[in-house]
Design a protein around this motif. Sequence first.
Motif, PDB file in Angstrom:
ATOM      1  N   ASP A  38     -32.657  97.849 -69.926  1.00  0.00           N
ATOM      2  CA  ASP A  38     -32.357  99.236 -70.289  1.00  0.00           C
ATOM      3  C   ASP A  38     -31.358  99.848 -69.312  1.00  0.00           C
ATOM      4  O   ASP A  38     -30.404 100.535 -69.714  1.00  0.00           O
ATOM      5  N   ALA A  39     -31.564  99.598 -68.019  1.00  0.00           N
ATOM      6  CA  ALA A  39     -30.634 100.116 -67.012  1.00  0.00           C
ATOM      7  C   ALA A  39     -29.257  99.497 -67.184  1.00  0.00           C
ATOM      8  O   ALA A  39     -28.230 100.181 -67.069  1.00  0.00           O
ATOM      9  N   ALA A  40     -29.216  98.200 -67.467  1.00  0.00           N
ATOM     10  CA  ALA A  40     -27.935  97.519 -67.666  1.00  0.00           C
ATOM     11  C   ALA A  40     -27.196  98.094 -68.867  1.00  0.00           C
ATOM     12  O   ALA A  40     -25.973  98.317 -68.816  1.00  0.00           O
ATOM     13  N   GLU A  41     -27.906  98.352 -69.932  1.00  0.00           N
ATOM     14  CA  GLU A  41     -27.272  98.904 -71.136  1.00  0.00           C
ATOM     15  C   GLU A  41     -26.767 100.321 -70.887  1.00  0.00           C
ATOM     16  O   GLU A  41     -25.724 100.718 -71.414  1.00  0.00           O
ATOM     17  N   ALA A  42     -27.482 101.089 -70.063  1.00  0.00           N
ATOM     18  CA  ALA A  42     -27.030 102.447 -69.748  1.00  0.00           C
ATOM     19  C   ALA A  42     -25.713 102.408 -68.974  1.00  0.00           C
ATOM     20  O   ALA A  42     -24.797 103.206 -69.233  1.00  0.00           O
ATOM     21  N   VAL A  43     -25.597 101.485 -68.036  1.00  0.00           N
ATOM     22  CA  VAL A  43     -24.350 101.341 -67.283  1.00  0.00           C
ATOM     23  C   VAL A  43     -23.235 100.874 -68.204  1.00  0.00           C
ATOM     24  O   VAL A  43     -22.098 101.358 -68.143  1.00  0.00           O
ATOM     25  N   LEU A  44     -23.558  99.938 -69.090  1.00  0.00           N
ATOM     26  CA  LEU A  44     -22.567  99.415 -70.025  1.00  0.00           C
ATOM     27  C   LEU A  44     -22.049 100.506 -70.958  1.00  0.00           C
ATOM     28  O   LEU A  44     -20.860 100.535 -71.302  1.00  0.00           O
ATOM     29  N   THR A  45     -22.921 101.410 -71.342  1.00  0.00           N
ATOM     30  CA  THR A  45     -22.502 102.540 -72.176  1.00  0.00           C
ATOM     31  C   THR A  45     -21.425 103.356 -71.474  1.00  0.00           C
ATOM     32  O   THR A  45     -20.442 103.802 -72.092  1.00  0.00           O
ATOM     33  N   ASP A  46     -21.575 103.532 -70.165  1.00  0.00           N
ATOM     34  CA  ASP A  46     -20.576 104.278 -69.406  1.00  0.00           C
ATOM     35  C   ASP A  46     -19.257 103.518 -69.305  1.00  0.00           C
ATOM     36  O   ASP A  46     -18.185 104.126 -69.285  1.00  0.00           O
ATOM     37  N   HIS A  48     -18.050 101.541 -71.630  1.00  0.00           N
ATOM     38  CA  HIS A  48     -17.402 101.730 -72.933  1.00  0.00           C
ATOM     39  C   HIS A  48     -16.878 103.164 -73.091  1.00  0.00           C
ATOM     40  O   HIS A  48     -15.814 103.379 -73.678  1.00  0.00           O
ATOM     41  N   ALA A  49     -17.614 104.123 -72.535  1.00  0.00           N
ATOM     42  CA  ALA A  49     -17.169 105.519 -72.608  1.00  0.00           C
ATOM     43  C   ALA A  49     -15.872 105.729 -71.836  1.00  0.00           C
ATOM     44  O   ALA A  49     -15.083 106.625 -72.159  1.00  0.00           O
ATOM     45  N   ALA A  50     -15.645 104.878 -70.831  1.00  0.00           N
ATOM     46  CA  ALA A  50     -14.397 104.947 -70.056  1.00  0.00           C
ATOM     47  C   ALA A  50     -13.250 104.234 -70.760  1.00  0.00           C
ATOM     48  O   ALA A  50     -12.129 104.180 -70.238  1.00  0.00           O
ATOM     49  N   GLY A  51     -13.541 103.675 -71.949  1.00  0.00           N
ATOM     50  CA  GLY A  51     -12.506 103.004 -72.722  1.00  0.00           C
ATOM     51  C   GLY A  51     -12.261 101.561 -72.332  1.00  0.00           C
ATOM     52  O   GLY A  51     -11.225 100.990 -72.694  1.00  0.00           O
ATOM     53  N   ARG A  52     -13.220 100.958 -71.629  1.00  0.00           N
ATOM     54  CA  ARG A  52     -13.043  99.587 -71.170  1.00  0.00           C
ATOM     55  C   ARG A  52     -13.989  98.648 -71.902  1.00  0.00           C
ATOM     56  O   ARG A  52     -15.036  99.046 -72.415  1.00  0.00           O
ATOM     57  N   GLN A  53     -13.602  97.368 -71.930  1.00  0.00           N
ATOM     58  CA  GLN A  53     -14.494  96.331 -72.428  1.00  0.00           C
ATOM     59  C   GLN A  53     -15.578  96.063 -71.388  1.00  0.00           C
ATOM     60  O   GLN A  53     -15.338  96.157 -70.182  1.00  0.00           O
ATOM     61  N   GLY A  54     -16.758  95.696 -71.863  1.00  0.00           N
ATOM     62  CA  GLY A  54     -17.825  95.375 -70.927  1.00  0.00           C
ATOM     63  C   GLY A  54     -18.919  94.569 -71.589  1.00  0.00           C
ATOM     64  O   GLY A  54     -19.177  94.720 -72.788  1.00  0.00           O
ATOM     65  N   ILE A  55     -19.550  93.712 -70.804  1.00  0.00           N
ATOM     66  CA  ILE A  55     -20.711  92.965 -71.262  1.00  0.00           C
ATOM     67  C   ILE A  55     -21.758  92.980 -70.156  1.00  0.00           C
ATOM     68  O   ILE A  55     -21.422  93.088 -68.974  1.00  0.00           O
ATOM     69  N   ALA A  56     -23.017  92.902 -70.556  1.00  0.00           N
ATOM     70  CA  ALA A  56     -24.117  92.787 -69.605  1.00  0.00           C
ATOM     71  C   ALA A  56     -24.787  91.444 -69.843  1.00  0.00           C
ATOM     72  O   ALA A  56     -25.167  91.129 -70.979  1.00  0.00           O
ATOM     73  N   VAL A  57     -24.931  90.659 -68.795  1.00  0.00           N
ATOM     74  CA  VAL A  57     -25.483  89.305 -68.905  1.00  0.00           C
ATOM     75  C   VAL A  57     -26.701  89.198 -68.001  1.00  0.00           C
ATOM     76  O   VAL A  57     -26.620  89.476 -66.800  1.00  0.00           O
ATOM     77  N   ARG A  58     -27.800  88.804 -68.587  1.00  0.00           N
ATOM     78  CA  ARG A  58     -29.005  88.579 -67.767  1.00  0.00           C
ATOM     79  C   ARG A  58     -28.857  87.255 -67.034  1.00  0.00           C
ATOM     80  O   ARG A  58     -28.662  86.209 -67.666  1.00  0.00           O
ATOM     81  N   ALA A  59     -28.957  87.295 -65.722  1.00  0.00           N
ATOM     82  CA  ALA A  59     -28.768  86.070 -64.940  1.00  0.00           C
ATOM     83  C   ALA A  59     -29.424  86.205 -63.579  1.00  0.00           C
ATOM     84  O   ALA A  59     -29.359  87.261 -62.941  1.00  0.00           O
ATOM     85  N   ASP A  60     -30.055  85.119 -63.148  1.00  0.00           N
ATOM     86  CA  ASP A  60     -30.561  84.999 -61.787  1.00  0.00           C
ATOM     87  C   ASP A  60     -29.477  84.297 -60.990  1.00  0.00           C
ATOM     88  O   ASP A  60     -29.141  83.140 -61.264  1.00  0.00           O
ATOM     89  N   THR A  61     -28.906  84.967 -60.012  1.00  0.00           N
ATOM     90  CA  THR A  61     -27.750  84.418 -59.303  1.00  0.00           C
ATOM     91  C   THR A  61     -28.111  83.252 -58.385  1.00  0.00           C
ATOM     92  O   THR A  61     -27.218  82.631 -57.814  1.00  0.00           O
ATOM     93  N   THR A  62     -29.390  82.930 -58.251  1.00  0.00           N
ATOM     94  CA  THR A  62     -29.775  81.744 -57.479  1.00  0.00           C
ATOM     95  C   THR A  62     -29.864  80.509 -58.358  1.00  0.00           C
ATOM     96  O   THR A  62     -30.101  79.414 -57.842  1.00  0.00           O
ATOM     97  N   ASN A  63     -29.675  80.680 -59.659  1.00  0.00           N
ATOM     98  CA  ASN A  63     -29.782  79.569 -60.609  1.00  0.00           C
ATOM     99  C   ASN A  63     -28.374  79.133 -61.023  1.00  0.00           C
ATOM    100  O   ASN A  63     -27.669  79.888 -61.699  1.00  0.00           O
TER     101      ASN A  63
END
Length: 242
Positions: A38-46, A48-63
């Motif tokens: 939910d937090a990631a999607e809220a940031v992603l909404t912003d 897109h609101a700035a007119g930029r492309q964006g994606i949110a990817v769930r990832a554990d950076t130790t994997n």
Amino acid sequence: MDPVTVVTGGSRGIGAATVRRLASAGHDIALCYRQDSDAAEAVLTDVHAAGRQGIAVRADTTNPDQVAHLFEAAAELGEITGLVNNAGVTSQIGPFVDLTLADLRRVIDVNLIGYVLCAQEAVRRMSSGAAIVNISSAAATLGSPGEYIHYAAAKAATDTLTIGLAKELGPQGIRVNAVSPGTIWTDIHTVSGLPDRPARVANRVPLGRAGYADEIAAAITWLLSPEASYTSGAILRVAGGQ
């Protein structure tokens, strides 16, 4: 070509502030998060609101497999020009002798090994003009006695990683720098058991207060910009004078 930047730990705190500021500066963004969709999607909404492309990817950076997936997804936005290695954790504040092996391994895995894995995947896809910013900490030189020496040690390793990568990647035209925040108002302090820690330690800071996530994001954004074109191997301390 518009910049395409990967921000790890991009759903909260310094990472979220950085994503928003970079989007406003014209970056397309791939942000990764570990749990809070939910937090990631809220940031992603912003973004897109700035007119930029964006994606949110769930990832554990130790994997390694999940890190590879993150960068494969990011590459669909275009050639990757930036990485902000920000995903980080701490553990309960307390005496060094009370540190558990599980907490030690987790802090080293996320704050160092995760940075190495993400930098490797980024560099494989970067060309001249790209830049990496690693998020370190003023703890790297302060040591954090009585609090989390192991975290401070991991951040000192981040500084060394930054300097080494800057020297190795410089001939390829890839810049590598670090931002070293002091105590910042984010929810990372909840994990340490002291959510009000920024207020508690304000009297140690020459400027008399803890910092804010957007103040760190401003430094990160500058280091990724053409204005920092001759800056590499720098560890930019943003710590209120600490």
